[in-house]
Design an enzyme around this catalytic site. Structure first.
Site, mmCIF file in Angstrom:
data_model
loop_
_atom_site.group_PDB
_atom_site.id
_atom_site.type_symbol
_atom_site.label_atom_id
_atom_site.label_comp_id
_atom_site.label_asym_id
_atom_site.label_seq_id
_atom_site.Cartn_x
_atom_site.Cartn_y
_atom_site.Cartn_z
ATOM 1 N N TYR A 1 0.750 -1.124 0.137
ATOM 2 C CA TYR A 1 0.173 0.059 0.124
ATOM 3 C C TYR A 1 1.014 1.379 0.155
ATOM 4 O O TYR A 1 0.782 2.160 1.107
ATOM 5 C CB TYR A 1 -0.777 -0.166 1.119
ATOM 6 N N GLY A 2 1.559 1.463 -0.985
ATOM 7 C CA GLY A 2 2.643 2.443 -1.094
ATOM 8 C C GLY A 2 2.061 3.564 -1.962
ATOM 9 O O GLY A 2 1.239 4.343 -1.617
ATOM 10 N N ASP B 1 9.546 -2.791 -6.039
ATOM 11 C CA ASP B 1 10.382 -4.124 -6.729
ATOM 12 C C ASP B 1 11.418 -4.882 -6.096
ATOM 13 O O ASP B 1 11.324 -6.136 -6.272
ATOM 14 C CB ASP B 1 10.821 -3.619 -8.220
ATOM 15 N N HIS C 1 4.607 -4.159 -13.154
ATOM 16 C CA HIS C 1 5.758 -3.964 -13.691
ATOM 17 C C HIS C 1 6.588 -5.121 -14.086
ATOM 18 O O HIS C 1 6.090 -6.372 -13.374
ATOM 19 C CB HIS C 1 6.771 -3.305 -12.716
ATOM 20 N N GLU D 1 12.796 30.595 -17.449
ATOM 21 C CA GLU D 1 13.387 30.207 -18.978
ATOM 22 C C GLU D 1 13.718 28.593 -19.057
ATOM 23 O O GLU D 1 13.894 28.269 -20.038
ATOM 24 C CB GLU D 1 14.600 31.078 -19.423
ATOM 25 N N GLU E 1 8.137 28.191 -17.458
ATOM 26 C CA GLU E 1 7.449 28.415 -18.887
ATOM 27 C C GLU E 1 7.285 27.016 -19.577
ATOM 28 O O GLU E 1 6.051 26.990 -20.120
ATOM 29 C CB GLU E 1 8.480 29.312 -19.647
ATOM 30 N N SER F 1 6.913 32.416 -31.621
ATOM 31 C CA SER F 1 7.432 33.434 -32.516
ATOM 32 C C SER F 1 8.127 32.709 -33.836
ATOM 33 O O SER F 1 8.685 31.469 -33.276
ATOM 34 C CB SER F 1 8.340 34.497 -31.951
HETATM 35 N N1 LIG Z 1 4.959 4.538 -8.126
HETATM 36 C C1 LIG Z 1 4.314 4.247 -9.198
HETATM 37 O O1 LIG Z 1 3.229 5.257 -9.188
HETATM 38 C C2 LIG Z 1 4.172 3.072 -10.124
HETATM 39 C C3 LIG Z 1 3.932 3.170 -11.616
HETATM 40 C C4 LIG Z 1 3.853 2.139 -12.271
HETATM 41 C C5 LIG Z 1 4.384 0.820 -11.719
HETATM 42 N N2 LIG Z 1 4.613 0.906 -10.489
HETATM 43 C C6 LIG Z 1 4.985 -0.407 -10.090
HETATM 44 O O2 LIG Z 1 4.027 -0.825 -9.110
HETATM 45 C C7 LIG Z 1 4.933 -1.635 -8.185
HETATM 46 C C8 LIG Z 1 4.592 -0.954 -6.656
HETATM 47 O O3 LIG Z 1 5.422 0.390 -6.714
HETATM 48 P P1 LIG Z 1 5.194 1.542 -5.562
HETATM 49 O O4 LIG Z 1 5.884 2.574 -5.965
HETATM 50 O O5 LIG Z 1 3.712 1.560 -5.271
HETATM 51 O O6 LIG Z 1 6.056 0.825 -4.298
HETATM 52 P P2 LIG Z 1 6.318 1.367 -3.017
HETATM 53 O O7 LIG Z 1 7.845 1.691 -3.100
HETATM 54 O O8 LIG Z 1 5.446 2.620 -2.788
HETATM 55 O O9 LIG Z 1 6.054 0.330 -2.140
HETATM 56 C C9 LIG Z 1 4.932 -0.438 -2.008
HETATM 57 C C10 LIG Z 1 4.657 -1.238 -0.767
HETATM 58 O O10 LIG Z 1 5.765 -2.233 -0.504
HETATM 59 C C11 LIG Z 1 5.888 -2.156 0.989
HETATM 60 N N3 LIG Z 1 7.406 -2.911 1.213
HETATM 61 C C12 LIG Z 1 8.523 -2.504 0.661
HETATM 62 N N4 LIG Z 1 9.448 -3.403 1.140
HETATM 63 C C13 LIG Z 1 8.926 -4.442 1.562
HETATM 64 C C14 LIG Z 1 9.426 -5.638 2.009
HETATM 65 N N5 LIG Z 1 10.671 -6.044 2.087
HETATM 66 N N6 LIG Z 1 8.500 -6.548 2.649
HETATM 67 C C15 LIG Z 1 7.230 -6.019 2.603
HETATM 68 N N7 LIG Z 1 6.708 -5.098 2.156
HETATM 69 C C16 LIG Z 1 7.621 -4.165 1.709
HETATM 70 C C17 LIG Z 1 6.136 -0.964 1.559
HETATM 71 O O11 LIG Z 1 5.409 -0.732 2.640
HETATM 72 C C18 LIG Z 1 5.080 -0.223 0.722
HETATM 73 O O12 LIG Z 1 3.574 -0.424 0.997
HETATM 74 C C19 LIG Z 1 6.385 -1.808 -8.461
HETATM 75 O O13 LIG Z 1 6.120 -2.991 -9.298
HETATM 76 C C20 LIG Z 1 6.476 -0.484 -9.395
HETATM 77 O O14 LIG Z 1 7.405 -0.564 -10.233
HETATM 78 C C21 LIG Z 1 4.789 2.081 -9.789
HETATM 79 MG MG LIG Z 2 8.794 2.605 -13.551
#
Ligand SMILES: NC(=O)c1ccc[n+]([C@@H]2O[C@H](COP(=O)([O-])OP(=O)(O)OC[C@H]3O[C@@H](n4cnc5c(N)ncnc54)[C@H](O)[C@@H]3O)[C@@H](O)[C@H]2O)c1
Ligand SMILES: [Mg+2]
Ligand SMILES: CC(C)(O)[C@@H](O)C(=O)O
Ligand SMILES: [Mg+2]
Length: 347
Positions: A38-39, A100, A124, A244, A248, A270
């Site tokens: 839930y990040g 990841d 991903h 600049e 902008e 322009s």
């Molecule tokens: N951030 C983005 O907007 C975005 C966009 C497209 C794709 N993604 C992909 O979505 C996936 C999630 O990315 P995110 O940016 O939401 O992740 P994030 O870095 O926000 O982390 C998500 C969650 O992982 C938990 N976490 C981290 N390490 C952990 C561990 N060792 N054990 C258990 N929980 C752990 C954290 O508590 C956090 O709630 C990734 O694969 C990322 O590449 C992210």
């Molecule tokens: Mg990415």
């Protein structure tokens, strides 16, 4: 599925009009979708799914900031919010939205809960494509799919709340049940995607890592710094150099590109600007092609993945990252930006 001609190349695109939210609800009616992590993406996807009437639970490490955020968003401990492995056990579709690097550490626990017929979802292609480094090799009797929103989870949620949507790419890596395609399209629509573009896990991760290291984040940050520095060294004030270089661009010219393309933005400047920009564009392109080729090679070789994994495995990673971001925030460039942003005329 519609075939669309993109500048002469035909590609498959799934439109929300063809694969409606109603259809997604129907495909997912007997599924429990477990959003793990839930990040940034977790909240965007989980809340959109919930608002679209899908049965969703959240899995997150208890006591973390993300756990507190989930509680604040209305997920209830023991009913819709659980520890990681419990949520994986309860879910029939496991949406792996841990960072990841976190996915590597959590994999052994998660794998035990991936019983026959379930679906494993990623946003991903990282974990599966770089499996030699991540150890993420899904069991053969489950579906493995991907929906990768092409933007931040924060925008996924805010655009959904405005009744719009972010576009995503989607892929099926493994279809064990015969339902993988329907499941992935239903999930893609239900998380709030506007349109879904077909890809593979490998193509998604190669292009995504290149894009964010290149033009979307790394290159733009670098070229902003370079131009601001040159203007400052040549005696321009911070506000002039910032206006600049950044202000902008984001406030006037970038929205024109977003609405109607680069030639439209050029046409609305322009003839002086057009002449110079047309002449200099090729020099910037040619200077950066070797850098972008180096970057792509570094992605394909797995070096970029290795750097991310290694950096994230250090205990003080978050502190070091925050220090680097603070450095950026406190630079003359972005401190100037802070003040310039306050001077945007309001109605
Ligand atoms: N951030 C983005 O907007 C975005 C966009 C497209 C794709 N993604 C992909 O979505 C996936 C999630 O990315 P995110 O940016 O939401 O992740 P994030 O870095 O926000 O982390 C998500 C969650 O992982 C938990 N976490 C981290 N390490 C952990 C561990 N060792 N054990 C258990 N929980 C752990 C954290 O508590 C956090 O709630 C990734 O694969 C990322 O590449 C992210
Ligand atoms: Mg990415
Ligand atoms: C939002 C981005 C940059 O598109 C995504 O790829 C990420 O890794 O956060
Ligand atoms: Mg991306």
């Amino acid at each position: 599925m519609a075939t669309i001609n993109f500048g002469g190349v035909l590609e498959n695109v799934v439109k929300r009009e063809e694969f409606s939210v109603k259809k997604a609800q129907d495909v997912l009616k007997n599924e429990t979708v477990a959003v793990i992590g839930y990040g940034v993406q977790g909240p965007g996807q989980a809340l959109n799914l919930r608002d679209n009437g899908i049965s969703v639970i959240v899995g997150q490490r208890k006591g973390t900031n993300s756990w507190k955020k989930a509680l604040a968003d209305g997920w209830e401990e023991g009913r819709t919010l659980f520890e990681l492995e419990t949520a994986c056990k309860k879910g029939t579709i496991i949406m792996n939205l841990l960072s990841d690097a976190g996915q590597i550490q959590a994999w052994d626990g998660m794998k035990k809960q991936l019983t026959k017929g379930k679906a494993l979802y990623f946003s991903h292609g990282f974990g599966v494509t770089f499996h030699k480094k991540t150890g993420i090799v899904p069991p053969p009797d489950i579906d493995v799919v991907l929906v990768a929103p092409k933007g931040s989870g924060t925008s996924l949620r805010s655009l959904f709340l405005k009744g719009q949507g972010l576009n995503s790419s989607y892929a099926v890596f493994q279809d064990a049940t015969g339902k993988a395609q329907q499941r992935v399209l239903a999930l893609g629509i239900a998380i709030g995607s506007g349109y879904l573009f077909e890809t593979t896990f490998q193509k998604e991760v190669y292009s995504d890592l290149t894009g964010e290291r290149g033009v979307l984040m790394g290159a733009i940050a670098g070229i902003f710094e370079a131009q601001f520095k040159v203007l400052r060294q040549r005696g321009h004030s911070p506000s002039e150099a910032f206006n600049e270089t950044v202000e902008e661009f984001t406030q006037s010219l970038m929205p024109l590109i977003a609405d109607n393309g680069m030639d439209w933005m050029f046409a609305n400047c322009s003839t002086t600007a057009q002449r110079g920009a047309l002449d200099w564009k090729g020099k910037f392109r040619d200077a950066t092609i070797p850098v972008l080729n180096n970057l792509y090679d570094s992605v394909v070789s797995g070096k970029e993945a290795e750097i991310v994994i290694e950096a994230n495995s250090q205990a003080n990673y978050r502190t070091k990252l925050e220090a680097e971001l603070a450095n950026m925030r406190n630079s003359e460039l972005w401190q100037t930006g802070l003040e310039v942003r306050k001077l945007r005329p309001k109605k």
